[in-house]
Design an enzyme around this catalytic site. Sequence first.
Site, PDB file in Angstrom:
ATOM      1  N   ASP A  70       0.882  -1.152   0.000  1.00 48.79           N
ATOM      2  CA  ASP A  70       0.000   0.000   0.000  1.00 48.79           C
ATOM      3  C   ASP A  70       0.917   1.199   0.000  1.00 48.79           C
ATOM      4  O   ASP A  70       1.900   1.243   0.742  1.00 48.79           O
ATOM      5  CB  ASP A  70      -0.922   0.013   1.212  1.00 48.79           C
ATOM      6  CG  ASP A  70      -2.067   0.997   0.990  1.00 48.79           C
ATOM      7  OD1 ASP A  70      -2.747   0.876  -0.043  1.00 48.79           O
ATOM      8  OD2 ASP A  70      -2.267   1.899   1.816  1.00 48.79           O
ATOM      9  N   PHE A 148       3.638   6.241 -13.340  1.00 46.42           N
ATOM     10  CA  PHE A 148       2.186   6.334 -13.163  1.00 46.42           C
ATOM     11  C   PHE A 148       1.897   7.264 -11.994  1.00 46.42           C
ATOM     12  O   PHE A 148       2.816   7.777 -11.354  1.00 46.42           O
ATOM     13  CB  PHE A 148       1.583   4.934 -12.927  1.00 46.42           C
ATOM     14  CG  PHE A 148       1.931   4.338 -11.587  1.00 46.42           C
ATOM     15  CD1 PHE A 148       3.181   3.785 -11.364  1.00 46.42           C
ATOM     16  CD2 PHE A 148       1.020   4.336 -10.534  1.00 46.42           C
ATOM     17  CE1 PHE A 148       3.517   3.243 -10.136  1.00 46.42           C
ATOM     18  CE2 PHE A 148       1.347   3.789  -9.299  1.00 46.42           C
ATOM     19  CZ  PHE A 148       2.598   3.239  -9.100  1.00 46.42           C
ATOM     20  N   TYR A 150       1.457   9.937  -9.399  1.00 45.56           N
ATOM     21  CA  TYR A 150       2.018  11.276  -9.191  1.00 45.56           C
ATOM     22  C   TYR A 150       3.448  11.403  -9.732  1.00 45.56           C
ATOM     23  O   TYR A 150       4.108  12.414  -9.499  1.00 45.56           O
ATOM     24  CB  TYR A 150       2.008  11.617  -7.694  1.00 45.56           C
ATOM     25  CG  TYR A 150       0.625  11.598  -7.074  1.00 45.56           C
ATOM     26  CD1 TYR A 150      -0.169  12.735  -7.057  1.00 45.56           C
ATOM     27  CD2 TYR A 150       0.104  10.431  -6.516  1.00 45.56           C
ATOM     28  CE1 TYR A 150      -1.440  12.726  -6.489  1.00 45.56           C
ATOM     29  CE2 TYR A 150      -1.160  10.403  -5.946  1.00 45.56           C
ATOM     30  CZ  TYR A 150      -1.931  11.549  -5.941  1.00 45.56           C
ATOM     31  OH  TYR A 150      -3.189  11.526  -5.390  1.00 45.56           O
ATOM     32  N   HIS A 176      10.396   4.221  -3.083  1.00 41.22           N
ATOM     33  CA  HIS A 176       9.783   3.710  -1.856  1.00 41.22           C
ATOM     34  C   HIS A 176       9.448   2.230  -1.998  1.00 41.22           C
ATOM     35  O   HIS A 176       9.669   1.439  -1.104  1.00 41.22           O
ATOM     36  CB  HIS A 176       8.520   4.532  -1.565  1.00 41.22           C
ATOM     37  CG  HIS A 176       7.580   4.663  -2.741  1.00 41.22           C
ATOM     38  ND1 HIS A 176       8.010   4.963  -4.016  1.00 41.22           N
ATOM     39  CD2 HIS A 176       6.230   4.499  -2.856  1.00 41.22           C
ATOM     40  CE1 HIS A 176       6.982   5.002  -4.837  1.00 41.22           C
ATOM     41  NE2 HIS A 176       5.891   4.714  -4.156  1.00 41.22           N
TER      42      HIS A 176
HETATM   43  P1  IMP Z   1      -2.332   1.836  -3.884  1.00 43.70           P
HETATM   44  O1  IMP Z   1      -1.028   1.557  -3.210  1.00 43.70           O
HETATM   45  O2  IMP Z   1      -2.581   0.946  -5.045  1.00 43.70           O
HETATM   46  O3  IMP Z   1      -3.471   1.906  -2.900  1.00 43.70           O
HETATM   47  O4  IMP Z   1      -2.270   3.277  -4.571  1.00 43.70           O
HETATM   48  C1  IMP Z   1      -1.567   4.311  -4.079  1.00 43.70           C
HETATM   49  C2  IMP Z   1      -1.671   5.528  -4.969  1.00 43.70           C
HETATM   50  O5  IMP Z   1      -0.560   6.351  -4.603  1.00 43.70           O
HETATM   51  C3  IMP Z   1      -1.521   5.255  -6.462  1.00 43.70           C
HETATM   52  O6  IMP Z   1      -2.759   5.166  -7.107  1.00 43.70           O
HETATM   53  C4  IMP Z   1      -0.789   6.500  -6.936  1.00 43.70           C
HETATM   54  O7  IMP Z   1      -1.691   7.530  -7.156  1.00 43.70           O
HETATM   55  C5  IMP Z   1       0.074   6.837  -5.728  1.00 43.70           C
HETATM   56  N1  IMP Z   1       1.389   6.168  -5.869  1.00 43.70           N
HETATM   57  C6  IMP Z   1       1.890   5.128  -5.178  1.00 43.70           C
HETATM   58  N2  IMP Z   1       3.106   4.785  -5.605  1.00 43.70           N
HETATM   59  C7  IMP Z   1       3.388   5.627  -6.600  1.00 43.70           C
HETATM   60  C8  IMP Z   1       4.520   5.770  -7.460  1.00 43.70           C
HETATM   61  O8  IMP Z   1       5.515   5.025  -7.428  1.00 43.70           O
HETATM   62  N3  IMP Z   1       4.444   6.754  -8.356  1.00 43.70           N
HETATM   63  C9  IMP Z   1       3.377   7.593  -8.452  1.00 43.70           C
HETATM   64  N4  IMP Z   1       2.303   7.498  -7.709  1.00 43.70           N
HETATM   65  C10 IMP Z   1       2.298   6.521  -6.773  1.00 43.70           C
END
Ligand code: IMP
Length: 199
Positions: A70, A148, A150, A176
Amino acid sequence: MAYIVVATGNAHKVDEYRKLLDGQNVELKSLLDYPAWPGVEENGKSFRENASIKALAACKYCDVPAFADDSGLEVEALDGRPGIFSSRYADTDAERIARLLGELQGRENRRARFVCAIAIAVNGEVIETFEGEVKGVIVDAPRGKDGFGYDPVFMPDGYDQTFGELPQEVKNKISHRAEAFRKAMEFVENEMAVLDDDF
Ligand code: IMP
């Protein structure tokens, strides 16, 4: 060969993980291989809680070891928002970026960090969680077409290009997700029996 499911249907993430796993003796599957996956509500209050909820649900559903991440963006001037609500901040990547830049308009402090928590679940239990981060700044306007979310507005410390401009190999070294994943892989290598037991 041992295999493990990553609890995501996000093809970008699967691709990043597959590259990170290159050379390891582990085959990666994802929820894209389980089209009937019913989904699970991410109602945790932290990255670690949400990762654990997803890993556990995928482990139980697929009946194999699973990991989930997450992740999200924490912006200093916004008191850590959007944080765990990063994907729910708006409907599309373009709208998420537009909302973020709007909220930061006129703010001097552009500091932000991406955070990623990874949870590993084996035999119906979460056995460990890990966290990684990358610090940087939010630039004034999107730059670059790679990555993708941000990525086009996040410039990591020590670089003059955004994650949308940097080659994926570079992002995969410093992100990260890469840091959390390295910690998880160290754990898996030391405790490989937790995977082998199942096969
Ligand atoms: P989840 O971890 O799938 O719940 O989504 C986390 C959200 O944070 C993603 O939809 C992105 O909008 C953002 N995010 C997480 N990791 C990245 C990354 O490596 N690059 C850009 N956006 C990120």
